[in-house]
Scaffold this motif. Structure first.
Motif, PDB file in Angstrom:
ATOM      1  N   LEU A  86       0.860  -1.177   0.000  1.00 34.97           N
ATOM      2  CA  LEU A  86       0.000   0.000   0.000  1.00 34.97           C
ATOM      3  C   LEU A  86       0.898   1.230   0.000  1.00 34.97           C
ATOM      4  O   LEU A  86       1.885   1.285   0.732  1.00 34.97           O
ATOM      5  N   ALA A  87       0.570   2.205  -0.831  1.00 38.39           N
ATOM      6  CA  ALA A  87       1.308   3.468  -0.877  1.00 38.39           C
ATOM      7  C   ALA A  87       0.377   4.588  -0.435  1.00 38.39           C
ATOM      8  O   ALA A  87      -0.827   4.555  -0.713  1.00 38.39           O
ATOM      9  N   ASN A  88       0.929   5.578   0.232  1.00 35.52           N
ATOM     10  CA  ASN A  88       0.109   6.690   0.718  1.00 35.52           C
ATOM     11  C   ASN A  88      -0.229   7.667  -0.401  1.00 35.52           C
ATOM     12  O   ASN A  88      -0.108   8.885  -0.260  1.00 35.52           O
ATOM     13  N   HIS A  89      -0.657   7.123  -1.520  1.00 37.19           N
ATOM     14  CA  HIS A  89      -1.147   7.894  -2.668  1.00 37.19           C
ATOM     15  C   HIS A  89      -2.661   7.730  -2.723  1.00 37.19           C
ATOM     16  O   HIS A  89      -3.156   6.603  -2.755  1.00 37.19           O
ATOM     17  N   PHE A  90      -3.383   8.854  -2.748  1.00 34.29           N
ATOM     18  CA  PHE A  90      -4.840   8.821  -2.768  1.00 34.29           C
ATOM     19  C   PHE A  90      -5.324   9.434  -4.078  1.00 34.29           C
ATOM     20  O   PHE A  90      -4.996  10.588  -4.394  1.00 34.29           O
ATOM     21  N   ARG A 109       5.438   6.747   1.084  1.00 35.38           N
ATOM     22  CA  ARG A 109       5.787   5.664   2.005  1.00 35.38           C
ATOM     23  C   ARG A 109       5.117   4.382   1.524  1.00 35.38           C
ATOM     24  O   ARG A 109       4.022   4.416   0.949  1.00 35.38           O
ATOM     25  N   LEU A 110       5.792   3.262   1.767  1.00 30.34           N
ATOM     26  CA  LEU A 110       5.290   1.951   1.347  1.00 30.34           C
ATOM     27  C   LEU A 110       5.004   1.111   2.584  1.00 30.34           C
ATOM     28  O   LEU A 110       5.818   1.063   3.511  1.00 30.34           O
ATOM     29  N   PHE A 111       3.848   0.463   2.569  1.00 27.69           N
ATOM     30  CA  PHE A 111       3.436  -0.380   3.684  1.00 27.69           C
ATOM     31  C   PHE A 111       3.055  -1.771   3.164  1.00 27.69           C
ATOM     32  O   PHE A 111       2.313  -1.866   2.183  1.00 27.69           O
ATOM     33  N   PRO A 112       3.547  -2.848   3.787  1.00 29.84           N
ATOM     34  CA  PRO A 112       3.074  -4.180   3.398  1.00 29.84           C
ATOM     35  C   PRO A 112       1.580  -4.303   3.678  1.00 29.84           C
ATOM     36  O   PRO A 112       1.078  -3.807   4.690  1.00 29.84           O
ATOM     37  N   TYR A 121      11.094   3.621  -7.311  1.00 34.43           N
ATOM     38  CA  TYR A 121      11.346   3.723  -5.871  1.00 34.43           C
ATOM     39  C   TYR A 121      12.125   2.486  -5.439  1.00 34.43           C
ATOM     40  O   TYR A 121      11.795   1.371  -5.816  1.00 34.43           O
ATOM     41  N   LEU A 122      13.147   2.701  -4.615  1.00 28.62           N
ATOM     42  CA  LEU A 122      13.944   1.598  -4.094  1.00 28.62           C
ATOM     43  C   LEU A 122      14.155   1.792  -2.595  1.00 28.62           C
ATOM     44  O   LEU A 122      14.688   2.822  -2.162  1.00 28.62           O
ATOM     45  N   CYS A 123      13.717   0.817  -1.811  1.00 30.06           N
ATOM     46  CA  CYS A 123      13.983   0.805  -0.379  1.00 30.06           C
ATOM     47  C   CYS A 123      15.121  -0.186  -0.154  1.00 30.06           C
ATOM     48  O   CYS A 123      14.908  -1.392  -0.103  1.00 30.06           O
ATOM     49  N   SER A 124      16.336   0.309  -0.059  1.00 31.58           N
ATOM     50  CA  SER A 124      17.523  -0.550  -0.048  1.00 31.58           C
ATOM     51  C   SER A 124      17.980  -0.917   1.360  1.00 31.58           C
ATOM     52  O   SER A 124      18.841  -1.788   1.511  1.00 31.58           O
ATOM     53  N   HIS A 125      17.417  -0.279   2.392  1.00 31.91           N
ATOM     54  CA  HIS A 125      17.914  -0.479   3.752  1.00 31.91           C
ATOM     55  C   HIS A 125      16.891  -1.221   4.603  1.00 31.91           C
ATOM     56  O   HIS A 125      15.735  -1.380   4.218  1.00 31.91           O
ATOM     57  N   TYR A 126      17.349  -1.640   5.760  1.00 29.02           N
ATOM     58  CA  TYR A 126      16.468  -2.292   6.737  1.00 29.02           C
ATOM     59  C   TYR A 126      16.009  -1.254   7.749  1.00 29.02           C
ATOM     60  O   TYR A 126      16.831  -0.587   8.384  1.00 29.02           O
ATOM     61  N   GLY A 127      14.698  -1.092   7.876  1.00 30.67           N
ATOM     62  CA  GLY A 127      14.149  -0.130   8.824  1.00 30.67           C
ATOM     63  C   GLY A 127      13.879  -0.776  10.161  1.00 30.67           C
ATOM     64  O   GLY A 127      12.872  -1.453  10.330  1.00 30.67           O
ATOM     65  N   SER A 128      14.780  -0.575  11.114  1.00 35.59           N
ATOM     66  CA  SER A 128      14.597  -1.179  12.431  1.00 35.59           C
ATOM     67  C   SER A 128      13.680  -0.345  13.311  1.00 35.59           C
ATOM     68  O   SER A 128      13.018  -0.880  14.205  1.00 35.59           O
ATOM     69  N   ARG A 129      13.639   0.970  13.069  1.00 40.01           N
ATOM     70  CA  ARG A 129      12.756   1.858  13.829  1.00 40.01           C
ATOM     71  C   ARG A 129      11.989   2.746  12.866  1.00 40.01           C
ATOM     72  O   ARG A 129      12.487   3.121  11.812  1.00 40.01           O
ATOM     73  N   GLY A 130      10.753   3.079  13.243  1.00 44.47           N
ATOM     74  CA  GLY A 130       9.959   3.944  12.393  1.00 44.47           C
ATOM     75  C   GLY A 130       9.531   3.243  11.119  1.00 44.47           C
ATOM     76  O   GLY A 130       9.497   2.013  11.039  1.00 44.47           O
ATOM     77  N   THR A 131       9.205   4.041  10.111  1.00 41.04           N
ATOM     78  CA  THR A 131       8.734   3.524   8.827  1.00 41.04           C
ATOM     79  C   THR A 131       9.774   3.823   7.757  1.00 41.04           C
ATOM     80  O   THR A 131      10.187   4.973   7.596  1.00 41.04           O
ATOM     81  N   SER A 132      10.207   2.801   7.054  1.00 37.74           N
ATOM     82  CA  SER A 132      11.228   2.977   6.016  1.00 37.74           C
ATOM     83  C   SER A 132      10.735   3.940   4.939  1.00 37.74           C
ATOM     84  O   SER A 132       9.566   3.911   4.549  1.00 37.74           O
ATOM     85  N   LYS A 133      11.646   4.774   4.478  1.00 37.66           N
ATOM     86  CA  LYS A 133      11.329   5.710   3.396  1.00 37.66           C
ATOM     87  C   LYS A 133      12.171   5.344   2.177  1.00 37.66           C
ATOM     88  O   LYS A 133      13.399   5.367   2.245  1.00 37.66           O
ATOM     89  N   PRO A 134      11.539   4.994   1.064  1.00 39.11           N
ATOM     90  CA  PRO A 134      12.327   4.618  -0.116  1.00 39.11           C
ATOM     91  C   PRO A 134      12.976   5.839  -0.750  1.00 39.11           C
ATOM     92  O   PRO A 134      12.551   6.978  -0.525  1.00 39.11           O
TER      93      PRO A 134
END
Length: 1006
Positions: A174-178, A849-852, A886-899
């Motif tokens: 899910l992307a926060n695009h409306f 932002r991307l959400f599973p 969009y590429l999310c290349s890192h591991y987000g351990s805290r908060g929400t990953s931003k690609p």
């Protein structure tokens, strides 16, 4: 579409006209009349009384309106009494009207005709394709894949394929695009509003009106005559632009605000057709107008700061202490994507001053307990003045007005007196307030607030309260306050998703008011569904415990590689190193001193474990004090002595330990890296002495090895299209001073790889340039320096160059292509050398932002709830006209990953989507001071670090020019910077010092 009626291709429409009782005539676009012809409404040409109005020319001095066009001038007095006078005769306006049977103007319930097409509005059917997740980009017949759009000059390239296909798995997101729905045949009328102060001034003097002042004046005009300027029909951008759903009267109007008269000139600019959102490229003015409208719909009930809107309700406020509150809000922007026009809505948190009475704020912020007849001591008065200066306050003893605090009065309230202009007598302030305002000043021993820059306006603090919506600077927060704010900002993916969905559905959310309804604009309440792919993690090259080169395969979900059983690929030899211990004499009792012997033992042990060949003992340990960091002459002497050991050895690395963060850090780096040529590593004792020693010393060893020219890790496989020829990765960025700092230059930095087979060693070049200028003025010269350095080390110049650019927005892509790229080519190309170049822009300042999805398989998400490293999205939510992903290349351990959003603007190498995505993702594993992939491609990351280092150099130079730098020293030696004290202060003449030849090919920015 201009204000002149245009001849339509289908011939003339039927000649019926429609009479409209409203003073505002409807306006619509071309539409078929069902008989093969087409009809068109004219752009607005009336001021509401039938007089013709021509389009108004713009000049550098504002809107120039010929007197013959100003048929109506309306004067609004301070009391709201309206008087009008005709300055010209009315004339009939000839226009093509929509046939009455097909183009009736519907009203909106307020007596105003909406702008609409002759037939019922239709909306783009894009939602189904977005939800179906099978929406590949199909180029139009006129545009082939990989070819630029037809525009003048170089333009960003189109995608060479339909998106990538490789990956270890797909993932539902899910992307926060409306999705935004709008009337494709609707129009927005764009007007220019120019406001001038009528105060008599000299011929050369101009009166600048602040944005809040412009808004107040505009509101006064609209409030005085809402029939002609209905607020629910008009959006205002805060400066000069009005976007209206109805025709507005044009001409000059006069209003009076706080006894000051203003002239408002309103002129029609152009008609913005919403149907043009289908065009390529998308007209910027249409998107800009829609952004203003959607923002205006929410702004009345929220606090606006920059591009963010913050809620005023207590449910969205969190107390940080000391009279500071953190407010939740949103950042929103419109963007055209493959699925259509979308609103990107992102959660935001920012600290604000609480709107408290001034004395109550000071009690919370400074801990002062106020009592009647008390007086402030010298230190308290300085603290109060520092806390309040520049803030806006509202006076409460009379009609509420907002003023800026310029300082405190030198005298206390009961001692202040002034001469009354009417009687000529001297009047005490205490008596004046009792007689004039019928209030008694309780705290007569306190100074008053000085609320005027040019005249006497002294108000007792007890009659003032802080105005709402004033941001508190984050760098002024204490450690615990900053920690609480960070905790709020780092919301988990599930929490952030729920907060965004609540904001979009809120009563004061986007497109929730009457304004957007009057423009026929609405927004969906559900996030966009999109399918992503998870890229294969690259294999790495390390050394095993026996010192042999080996392949390392990543197994962990966070993609971290373990150095407990492995060593760095190429550990450097460190024979001559030394320590300067500034913490030996701390500047504060609570600061920790260095445990020297323990530090040396732990550092040597960890370096040896990782394969760095370090001598067991440093050449020397030089005890110093934190006070030395505050004096440039003393610091230079200290560092100069440490440059060479008593035995005559040149120091390879100087470790500088400090008891706390100190502004002298910038001077230390400036001296060592530009004058003395010493590599340094600074450490804080609070980190050295804590319990997490192994991780800290591992990170320290990674930085030391890379700074000395070693290699921590390499990719096992060759990068796509980078085999069999020398190549270079270039990263570029510009560091701008803070918005309030108008006296500092921007700092541009370029970094480039030096080893031709791998991307592990970088060198850097920096320049100062014009204030807040984004284009890198000296790009060609800096790249030429780095290419020549590459050639000296490798005996050959790079044949392939990939230029990564950071910090540019969508609107600056043409600048990168037609200015920076051209200057780069002009500087490096010759008769015998012309490398191929690919240009890639990396954007982190976006709102996606991307959400599973909730039903996504657990193996496709991380334990933190974020998308896994390597998640790439290149359909549905991307720009439909440019090669981007969009590429999310890192591991987000805290908060929400931003690609990171990557745009490919130019490509001489013929990259396919899969190839470039894999190249960038693999490079993210090569960041020198990390053992896991980073969120930004390293050339850009390094350029950002180097630009910041250049900022430190400039600040160090500025301090050396200040009087504080002239402190004499007992030593006979003087700093070579002393000659800079007479340098010109203008940043246009600033020349940053170059890196010393001993460190010019080293990664000093780590």
């Amino acid at each position: 579409m201009d204000s002149q009626a245009r001849r339509t291709k289908g011939g003339k429409g039927r000649g019926g006209t429609e009479k409209n009782s409203s003073p505002h005539k409807p306006c619509s676009l071309n539409s078929s009349n069902g008989t093969g012809g087409s009809k068109q409404m004219q752009a607005p040409k009336s001021n509401g009384n039938g007089s013709p109005v021509r389009e108004l020319p713009l000049t550098n001095h504002g809107l120039q309106i010929p007197s013959q066009q100003l048929d109506m001038k309306t004067n609004y007095s301070h009391d709201g009494i309206v008087s009008s006078s005709n300055d010209g005769s009315a004339s009939s306006q000839q226009s093509e009207e929509v046939d009455q049977g097909q183009g009736n103007a519907h009203t909106n319930g307020h007596g105003h005709a909406r702008l609409q097409a002759p037939h019922a509005p239709t909306f783009p059917n894009t939602e189904s394709s977005a939800l179906g997740l099978n929406n590949p980009l199909e180029p139009s017949p006129q545009q082939s894949l990989g070819q630029p759009l037809p525009r003048e000059g170089k333009v960003p390239m189109r995608r060479p394929d339909y998106g990538g296909s490789s990956g270890i798995c797909s993932i539902e997101l899910l992307a926060n695009h409306f999705l935004v729905k709008y009337n494709e045949e609707g129009v927005i009328l764009h007007y220019i509003m120019d406001i001038r102060c009528e105060k008599p001034t000299s011929a050369n003097e101009t009166v600048n009106i602040s944005k809040p002042g412009l808004l107040t004046i505009k509101n006064k005009l609209f409030k005085t005559e809402p029939e002609k300027f209905p607020p629910s029909m008009i959006a205002y951008d805060g400066e000069r632009n009005l976007y209206s759903a109805i025709q507005l009267p044009v001409g000059e109007f006069r209003v009076e605000v706080q006894c000051q008269k203003y002239t408002i000139a309103i002129g029609f600019n152009k008609q913005l057709e919403l149907g043009r959102l289908r065009d390529q490229p998308i007209p910027k003015e249409v998107l800009q107008g829609l952004n203003v409208i959607v923002r205006e719909a929410s702004i009345s009930q929220r606090i606006a700061w920059g591009r963010s809107l913050f809620s005023k309700t207590i449910n969205h406020a969190f107390d940080l202490g000391r009279g500071i509150t953190a407010l939740e809000g949103s950042k929103q922007t419109l963007k055209c994507t493959e699925q259509g026009l979308v609103l990107r809505l992102e959660h935001s948190v920012m600290p604000f001053f609480k709107p408290l009475p001034v004395l109550q704020f000071l009690e919370k912020n400074l801990g002062i307990s106020f009592k009647e007849n008390m007086q402030l001591n010298k230190h308290q008065k300085l603290a109060v003045e520092s806390a309040l200066r520049g803030l806006q306050v509202i006076v409460t003893h009379r009609r509420k007005q907002k003023f800026t605090v310029f300082g405190l009065t030198s005298s206390i309230a009961k001692n202040i007196a002034f001469k009354d202009d009417r009687s000529g007598k001297k009047v005490r302030l205490v008596e004046y307030y009792r007689v004039k305002h019928n209030v008694q000043i309780r705290f007569q021993g306190l100074p008053c607030l000085d609320l005027s820059k040019n005249q006497m306006n002294y108000v007792p603090m007890e009659f003032c309260e802080l105005a709402e919506g004033q941001r508190y600077q984050k760098d002024g927060l204490r450690r615990e306050e900053e920690k609480r704010l960070r905790y709020m900002a780092l919301a988990s993916p599930n929490n952030r998703k729920e907060m965004i969905l609540r904001m979009i559905a809120a009563a004061d959310g986007p497109c929730s008011g009457q304004l957007t309804k009057n423009f026929d604009i609405s927004v969906a309440k559900d996030m966009t569904q999109v399918r992503g792919r998870v890229l294969q993690h690259p294999d790495l090259r390390l050394r095993n415990s026996k010192g042999q080169s080996c392949k390392f395969r990543i197994q962990k979900e966070d993609c971290q590689w373990n150095l407990l059983k492995n060593k760095l690929l190429k550990g450097q030899k460190l024979d001559h190193w030394a320590i300067i211990d500034f913490s030996a004499t701390p500047s504060h009792p609570k600061q920790e001193r260095l445990h020297t012997s323990t530090f040396i033992h732990d550092l040597v042990r960890r370096c040896c474990d990782l394969g760095i060949q370090i001598q067991e003992r440093p050449l020397f340990v030089q005890n110093s004090s934190m006070a030395v960091l505050s004096n440039y002459e003393w610091l230079f002497e200290e560092l100069y002595r440490a440059k060479q050991s008593p035995e005559g050895y040149q120091v390879q690395l100087l470790i500088c330990t400090m008891a706390d963060r100190h502004t002298g850090y910038r001077s230390l780096k400036l001296i060592c890296e530009t004058e003395l040529g010493i590599m340094t590593q600074c450490c804080l004792t609070i980190h050295i002495n804590n319990n997490q020693k192994d991780q800290y010393f591992t990170n320290l060893a990674l930085k030391i090895n890379a700074k000395l020219g070693g290699t921590n890790v390499e990719l096992f496989d060759v990068l796509p299209k980078m085999n069999n020829c020398p190549f270079m990765f270039i990263g570029a960025d510009v560091n701008h001073p803070a918005s309030w700092n108008t006296n500092s230059p921007s700092i541009s930095a370029v970094v480039a790889t030096l080893n031709c087979s791998q991307a592990s060693r970088y060198a850097a070049s920096i320049r100062a340039q014009s204030h807040r200028k984004e284009r890198i003025i000296h790009l060609g010269d800096m790249c030429k320096e780095l290419i020549e350095m590459y050639a000296r080390l490798n005996g050959v110049k790079p044949e392939k160059i990939i230029y990564f650019r950071d910090g540019v927005s969508d609107g600056q892509f043409n600048m990168v292509l037609n200015e920076e790229l051209q200057h780069l080519k002009a500087a490096i190309e010759s008769d015998h050398y012309s490398p191929t170049i690919t240009v890639v822009v990396a954007q982190k300042r976006h709102h996606t932002r991307l959400f599973p999805k909730d039903n996504e398989k657990p193996r496709n998400t991380t334990t933190s709830g974020n998308v896994p490293p390597g998640t790439v999205v290149d359909t549905v939510i991307v720009d439909q006209s440019i090669f981007n992903f969009y590429l999310c290349s890192h591991y987000g351990s805290r908060g929400t990953s931003k690609p990171t959003h990557y745009y490919v603007l130019h490509d001489d190498h013929g990259f396919r989507s899969d190839e470039l995505q894999r190249l960038i993702y693999n490079l993210c594993f090569t960041f020198a001071r990390s053992t896991k992939p980073v969120s930004l491609v390293p050339p850009v990351y390094y350029a950002d670090l180097m630009a910041y280092r250049g900022r430190l150099y400039y600040e160090g130079l500025s301090n050396l020019r200040s009087p504080a730098s002239t402190t004499s020293s007992t030593s006979s030696m003087s700093s070579p910077f002393s000659s800079l004290s007479s340098a010109p202060a203008s940043f246009d003449h600033v020349i940053l010092p170059k890196l010393h030849r001993n460190v010019e090919d080293k990664m000093v920015f780590l």
